[in-house]
Design a protein around this motif. Structure first.
Motif, PDB file in Angstrom:
ATOM      1  N   ALA A 118       0.853  -1.184   0.000  1.00 38.48           N
ATOM      2  CA  ALA A 118       0.000   0.000   0.000  1.00 38.48           C
ATOM      3  C   ALA A 118       0.890   1.236   0.000  1.00 38.48           C
ATOM      4  O   ALA A 118       1.825   1.336   0.793  1.00 38.48           O
ATOM      5  CB  ALA A 118      -0.907   0.003   1.232  1.00 38.48           C
ATOM      6  N   GLU A 119       0.631   2.179  -0.902  1.00 34.05           N
ATOM      7  CA  GLU A 119       1.435   3.394  -1.024  1.00 34.05           C
ATOM      8  C   GLU A 119       0.528   4.613  -1.047  1.00 34.05           C
ATOM      9  O   GLU A 119      -0.604   4.547  -1.532  1.00 34.05           O
ATOM     10  CB  GLU A 119       2.263   3.362  -2.318  1.00 34.05           C
ATOM     11  N   THR A 120       1.030   5.740  -0.561  1.00 30.87           N
ATOM     12  CA  THR A 120       0.229   6.965  -0.606  1.00 30.87           C
ATOM     13  C   THR A 120       0.202   7.566  -2.002  1.00 30.87           C
ATOM     14  O   THR A 120      -0.710   8.324  -2.330  1.00 30.87           O
ATOM     15  CB  THR A 120       0.775   8.007   0.383  1.00 30.87           C
ATOM     16  N   SER A 121       1.189   7.232  -2.838  1.00 39.20           N
ATOM     17  CA  SER A 121       1.215   7.779  -4.194  1.00 39.20           C
ATOM     18  C   SER A 121       2.004   6.855  -5.098  1.00 39.20           C
ATOM     19  O   SER A 121       3.016   6.279  -4.694  1.00 39.20           O
ATOM     20  CB  SER A 121       1.855   9.175  -4.204  1.00 39.20           C
ATOM     21  N   VAL A 122       1.537   6.696  -6.334  1.00 42.31           N
ATOM     22  CA  VAL A 122       2.290   5.993  -7.370  1.00 42.31           C
ATOM     23  C   VAL A 122       2.404   6.925  -8.569  1.00 42.31           C
ATOM     24  O   VAL A 122       1.732   6.786  -9.575  1.00 42.31           O
ATOM     25  CB  VAL A 122       1.648   4.638  -7.765  1.00 42.31           C
ATOM     26  N   ALA A 123       3.279   7.924  -8.431  1.00 42.98           N
ATOM     27  CA  ALA A 123       3.457   8.932  -9.476  1.00 42.98           C
ATOM     28  C   ALA A 123       3.953   8.288 -10.762  1.00 42.98           C
ATOM     29  O   ALA A 123       4.571   7.218 -10.750  1.00 42.98           O
ATOM     30  CB  ALA A 123       4.444  10.001  -9.008  1.00 42.98           C
ATOM     31  N   PHE A 124       3.701   8.959 -11.876  1.00 42.43           N
ATOM     32  CA  PHE A 124       4.091   8.435 -13.180  1.00 42.43           C
ATOM     33  C   PHE A 124       5.607   8.243 -13.257  1.00 42.43           C
ATOM     34  O   PHE A 124       6.374   9.171 -13.014  1.00 42.43           O
ATOM     35  CB  PHE A 124       3.637   9.385 -14.287  1.00 42.43           C
ATOM     36  N   PRO A 125       6.069   7.045 -13.597  1.00 45.00           N
ATOM     37  CA  PRO A 125       7.507   6.757 -13.608  1.00 45.00           C
ATOM     38  C   PRO A 125       8.179   7.111 -14.926  1.00 45.00           C
ATOM     39  O   PRO A 125       8.694   6.241 -15.640  1.00 45.00           O
ATOM     40  CB  PRO A 125       7.553   5.250 -13.352  1.00 45.00           C
ATOM     41  N   GLY A 126       8.174   8.378 -15.304  1.00 45.21           N
ATOM     42  CA  GLY A 126       8.839   8.798 -16.533  1.00 45.21           C
ATOM     43  C   GLY A 126      10.324   8.507 -16.484  1.00 45.21           C
ATOM     44  O   GLY A 126      10.929   8.438 -15.417  1.00 45.21           O
ATOM     45  N   THR A 127      10.960   8.356 -17.622  1.00 43.65           N
ATOM     46  CA  THR A 127      12.335   7.854 -17.645  1.00 43.65           C
ATOM     47  C   THR A 127      13.281   8.698 -18.490  1.00 43.65           C
ATOM     48  O   THR A 127      14.271   8.182 -19.009  1.00 43.65           O
ATOM     49  CB  THR A 127      12.347   6.409 -18.150  1.00 43.65           C
ATOM     50  N   VAL A 128      13.013   9.983 -18.649  1.00 38.52           N
ATOM     51  CA  VAL A 128      13.967  10.910 -19.249  1.00 38.52           C
ATOM     52  C   VAL A 128      14.359  11.889 -18.149  1.00 38.52           C
ATOM     53  O   VAL A 128      13.490  12.565 -17.599  1.00 38.52           O
ATOM     54  CB  VAL A 128      13.374  11.647 -20.467  1.00 38.52           C
ATOM     55  N   PRO A 129      15.627  11.987 -17.768  1.00 37.49           N
ATOM     56  CA  PRO A 129      16.016  12.762 -16.592  1.00 37.49           C
ATOM     57  C   PRO A 129      15.466  14.181 -16.550  1.00 37.49           C
ATOM     58  O   PRO A 129      15.008  14.638 -15.502  1.00 37.49           O
ATOM     59  CB  PRO A 129      17.550  12.753 -16.664  1.00 37.49           C
ATOM     60  N   ARG A 130      15.499  14.902 -17.664  1.00 38.35           N
ATOM     61  CA  ARG A 130      15.067  16.304 -17.632  1.00 38.35           C
ATOM     62  C   ARG A 130      13.574  16.438 -17.327  1.00 38.35           C
ATOM     63  O   ARG A 130      13.109  17.504 -16.914  1.00 38.35           O
ATOM     64  CB  ARG A 130      15.383  16.976 -18.965  1.00 38.35           C
ATOM     65  N   ASP A 131      12.816  15.370 -17.506  1.00 40.40           N
ATOM     66  CA  ASP A 131      11.368  15.415 -17.311  1.00 40.40           C
ATOM     67  C   ASP A 131      10.916  14.632 -16.082  1.00 40.40           C
ATOM     68  O   ASP A 131       9.746  14.265 -15.973  1.00 40.40           O
ATOM     69  CB  ASP A 131      10.657  14.857 -18.557  1.00 40.40           C
ATOM     70  N   THR A 132      11.826  14.370 -15.147  1.00 36.74           N
ATOM     71  CA  THR A 132      11.452  13.568 -13.982  1.00 36.74           C
ATOM     72  C   THR A 132      11.534  14.400 -12.705  1.00 36.74           C
ATOM     73  O   THR A 132      12.635  14.673 -12.227  1.00 36.74           O
ATOM     74  CB  THR A 132      12.360  12.330 -13.846  1.00 36.74           C
ATOM     75  N   PRO A 133      10.392  14.779 -12.128  1.00 40.71           N
ATOM     76  CA  PRO A 133      10.389  15.475 -10.836  1.00 40.71           C
ATOM     77  C   PRO A 133      10.597  14.500  -9.704  1.00 40.71           C
ATOM     78  O   PRO A 133      10.777  13.287  -9.911  1.00 40.71           O
ATOM     79  CB  PRO A 133       8.988  16.094 -10.789  1.00 40.71           C
ATOM     80  N   CYS A 134      10.524  15.004  -8.480  1.00 34.77           N
ATOM     81  CA  CYS A 134      10.849  14.195  -7.302  1.00 34.77           C
ATOM     82  C   CYS A 134       9.970  12.946  -7.190  1.00 34.77           C
ATOM     83  O   CYS A 134      10.477  11.850  -6.947  1.00 34.77           O
ATOM     84  CB  CYS A 134      10.698  15.045  -6.050  1.00 34.77           C
ATOM     85  N   GLY A 135       8.651  13.087  -7.347  1.00 31.86           N
ATOM     86  CA  GLY A 135       7.752  11.955  -7.185  1.00 31.86           C
ATOM     87  C   GLY A 135       8.052  10.831  -8.151  1.00 31.86           C
ATOM     88  O   GLY A 135       8.036   9.644  -7.800  1.00 31.86           O
ATOM     89  N   THR A 136       8.368  11.183  -9.400  1.00 35.60           N
ATOM     90  CA  THR A 136       8.720  10.184 -10.405  1.00 35.60           C
ATOM     91  C   THR A 136       9.991   9.451 -10.026  1.00 35.60           C
ATOM     92  O   THR A 136      10.090   8.221 -10.130  1.00 35.60           O
ATOM     93  CB  THR A 136       8.895  10.870 -11.776  1.00 35.60           C
ATOM     94  N   GLN A 137      11.009  10.191  -9.576  1.00 33.89           N
ATOM     95  CA  GLN A 137      12.267   9.563  -9.181  1.00 33.89           C
ATOM     96  C   GLN A 137      12.052   8.617  -8.009  1.00 33.89           C
ATOM     97  O   GLN A 137      12.628   7.532  -7.956  1.00 33.89           O
ATOM     98  CB  GLN A 137      13.279  10.643  -8.806  1.00 33.89           C
ATOM     99  N   ASN A 138      11.218   9.030  -7.061  1.00 38.98           N
ATOM    100  CA  ASN A 138      10.963   8.171  -5.904  1.00 38.98           C
ATOM    101  C   ASN A 138      10.341   6.845  -6.317  1.00 38.98           C
ATOM    102  O   ASN A 138      10.697   5.789  -5.792  1.00 38.98           O
ATOM    103  CB  ASN A 138      10.043   8.886  -4.912  1.00 38.98           C
ATOM    104  N   VAL A 139       9.381   6.879  -7.265  1.00 38.96           N
ATOM    105  CA  VAL A 139       8.758   5.642  -7.731  1.00 38.96           C
ATOM    106  C   VAL A 139       9.797   4.737  -8.401  1.00 38.96           C
ATOM    107  O   VAL A 139       9.880   3.542  -8.123  1.00 38.96           O
ATOM    108  CB  VAL A 139       7.595   5.950  -8.702  1.00 38.96           C
ATOM    109  N   SER A 140      10.616   5.325  -9.262  1.00 36.71           N
ATOM    110  CA  SER A 140      11.592   4.529 -10.008  1.00 36.71           C
ATOM    111  C   SER A 140      12.626   3.886  -9.090  1.00 36.71           C
ATOM    112  O   SER A 140      13.051   2.749  -9.302  1.00 36.71           O
ATOM    113  CB  SER A 140      12.285   5.409 -11.055  1.00 36.71           C
ATOM    114  N   HIS A 141      13.037   4.604  -8.056  1.00 40.91           N
ATOM    115  CA  HIS A 141      14.038   4.062  -7.135  1.00 40.91           C
ATOM    116  C   HIS A 141      13.396   3.160  -6.089  1.00 40.91           C
ATOM    117  O   HIS A 141      13.951   2.129  -5.727  1.00 40.91           O
ATOM    118  CB  HIS A 141      14.793   5.202  -6.452  1.00 40.91           C
ATOM    119  N   HIS A 142      12.239   3.565  -5.593  1.00 44.55           N
ATOM    120  CA  HIS A 142      11.580   2.827  -4.521  1.00 44.55           C
ATOM    121  C   HIS A 142      11.284   1.388  -4.924  1.00 44.55           C
ATOM    122  O   HIS A 142      11.405   0.469  -4.115  1.00 44.55           O
ATOM    123  CB  HIS A 142      10.284   3.552  -4.148  1.00 44.55           C
ATOM    124  N   TYR A 143      10.919   1.173  -6.169  1.00 44.73           N
ATOM    125  CA  TYR A 143      10.601  -0.174  -6.633  1.00 44.73           C
ATOM    126  C   TYR A 143      11.766  -0.842  -7.348  1.00 44.73           C
ATOM    127  O   TYR A 143      11.598  -1.872  -7.998  1.00 44.73           O
ATOM    128  CB  TYR A 143       9.355  -0.136  -7.520  1.00 44.73           C
TER     129      TYR A 143
END
Length: 528
Positions: A118-143
């Protein structure tokens, strides 16, 4: 007048413990850590099911039209077809509501079982560095889909190489050489990681218009990223910077780290399509599906270069309310959730396994508006100056051109800090599962190794009142505490306690509750 408190994953005020709680069903032994940036605590339960694993296949095409999400379990929130996962960029189209990768044909026999979280957020996991804000990076690293070059060890304060084998500075401390680990493969057959991928990833992160959350040191200091053969890369800085290697190469829990992405993948798909495509990454898991406002699914990578997971599949469901997360856990709709400290004693008798993670996060109270620097310590000119939010009439800010005014503002900031009974918050709100924090950058193992008691701010309301009097505010003043939510279940309760403690020394304090995502843009722009 405003004082803001960002109750987030890094902070200056309280160091609290995170608890993973899980149903006590049987689990595969010794599961690999889902997180890639630093090994997280082992998952302790699974559903026991073992879906077929996708095998190595050809690089997937850009995502097709949105697929209809599978019906969610009764207590889980239904997919929101209007949600975008919080990802907004100027250079890439908005993600589709559901993005899936097509599984390959051959099954693997190594990992098994499904872990549902269970997670409070599953932000979109975009994969181009210039277009990845904090929430996206957290999803990509967290999983565990993307990895950092190195990470802090969990058991002790040591740096562990990950995508690198060694690093060193030259005698001038302006050239950092990273020796890369050989044989690291990008998911979905995008090829082996090389120095060309490092250069492209860094250049994308600092490019004009980038919304990456930690570009500042690199953009200001790095003059060139130079590949030296396939397995070595040099970062050339204009002047020495002690923070560069830590902030850019292992980062704060994923958010802010340099993600190494496949240049071949970008060249083949194009940046816009690559950003919306879920393939790539070098971590122990790879993306299978993402549905806005609902879930993200990852599957284990066989024969991973660091450690292969014992779990075949992780399904993370977005459940924003803590009470709903606990209900889903107790009814076995999910296997793992983060328990608020206030609920720990209540859930111990419900057949759940409790895993404590020291250094789970920080909460901080910080004053805003003090923008007196025309240039930074390393000589970068501040533009615009003064910042939009600069207001010398604010008691904790002061007039940048008047040393006496600045001294009074310093006393006000000390008064606020000394008004806070941190231990009382630990005992009465966090149920004892926390400790008063030290410097903001000391989390987890670094706190245990380096913290010194002399850095603690004492709780002394009498001296705080005297400081206010000395600063010319014996009658107090008005203040607003902005409490940002989304990281700690006890944020609002702590914010209310802080306000009451400030009121006790004569500061007429109210709170305003905001989402971190909604509040951050004005903070970054120095408008708050």
């Amino acid at each position: 007048m405003k004082i803001a408190t960002l109750l987030s994953s890094m902070a200056l005020f309280l160091l609290f413990s995170v608890f993973l709680i899980a149903c006590s069903s049987e689990a595969p032994a010794d599961p690999a850590a889902p997180a890639a940036a630093a090994p997280a605590a082992p998952a302790v339960a699974s559903s026991g099911t073992a879906p077929a694993a996708p095998a190595k296949g050809s690089a997937p095409a850009a995502p097709s039209a949105p697929a209809k999400p599978a019906p969610a379990a009764a207590a889980l929130p239904a997919p929101n077809p209007l949600a975008t996962g919080g990802q907004q960029t100027s250079s890439a189209a908005a993600p589709q509501t559901t993005i899936k990768l097509q599984p390959a044909s051959t099954a693997s026999t190594a990992p098994s079982g499904t872990l549902r979280t269970a997670e409070t957020s599953v932000a979109f996991p975009g994969t181009v560095p210039r277009d990845t804000p904090c929430g996206t990076q957290n999803v990509s690293h967290h999983y565990g889909v993307y990895e950092t070059p190195k990470y802090w060890g969990i058991g002790e304060a040591v740096i562990v190489p990950n995508l690198t084998t060694a690093w060193s500075y030259d005698d001038s401390a302006t050239v950092l050489t990273m020796d890369l680990k050989k044989g690291v493969q990008f998911h979905n057959d995008w090829g082996e990681m090389t120095s060309a991928d490092w250069k492209w990833s860094h250049d994308s992160m600092i490019s004009d218009g980038s919304i990456h959350s930690n570009i500042f040191i690199s953009k200001a200091r790095v003059q060139e990223v130079k590949p030296v053969g396939d397995y070595s890369v040099e970062f050339h800085l204009d002047i020495p910077n002690i923070f560069f290697i830590n902030s850019q190469m292992d980062g704060p829990g994923g958010c802010g780290s340099l993600e190494i992405v496949s240049k071949n993948r970008i060249d083949t798909l194009g940046e816009e399509a690559a950003h919306l495509d879920l393939s790539g990454g070098t971590g122990p898991f790879k993306f299978v599906e993402w549905t806005a406002g609902d879930k993200v699914i990852v599957e284990a990578v066989p024969d991973h270069h660091r450690k292969t997971s014992s779990y075949q599949r992780i399904e993370a469901y977005e459940i924003k309310e803590t009470a709903t997360q606990m209900a889903a856990l107790l009814t076995k709709q999910v296997d793992v959730a983060i328990a608020p400290p206030t609920s720990v004693d209540k859930i111990k008798d419900n057949g759940l396994v409790l895993q404590k993670m020291n250094g789970g996060g920080y909460n901080r109270l910080y004053p805003q508006g003090k923008f007196c620097m025309e240039e930074t310590l390393d000589g970068t000119v501040v533009d615009p100056y003064p910042r939009p939010a600069y207001d010398p009439s604010i008691p904790w800010v002061g007039d940048c051109e008047d040393p006496a005014s600045l001294e009074k503002a310093r006393l006000v900031r000390w008064a606020v800090s000394m008004s806070l009974d941190r231990q009382s918050i630990v005992d009465n709100i966090l149920n004892g599962y926390a400790r008063p924090a030290g410097p903001a950058e000391m989390m987890g193992v670094t706190y245990e190794k380096y913290y010194q008691d002399k850095w603690a701010v004492p709780y002394d309301p009498d001296k705080a009142r005297q400081y206010l009097k000395d600063a010319g505010h014996a009658g107090g003043f008005d203040a607003v505490v902005h409490v940002t939510t989304g990281y700690n279940p006890s944020e609002i309760e702590m914010g209310e306690a802080i306000a009451q403690m400030m009121i006790a020394i004569g500061i007429d304090t109210s709170i305003e509750v905001l989402t971190y995502k909604g509040y951050r843009p004005s903070v970054v722009a120095r408008e708050s």
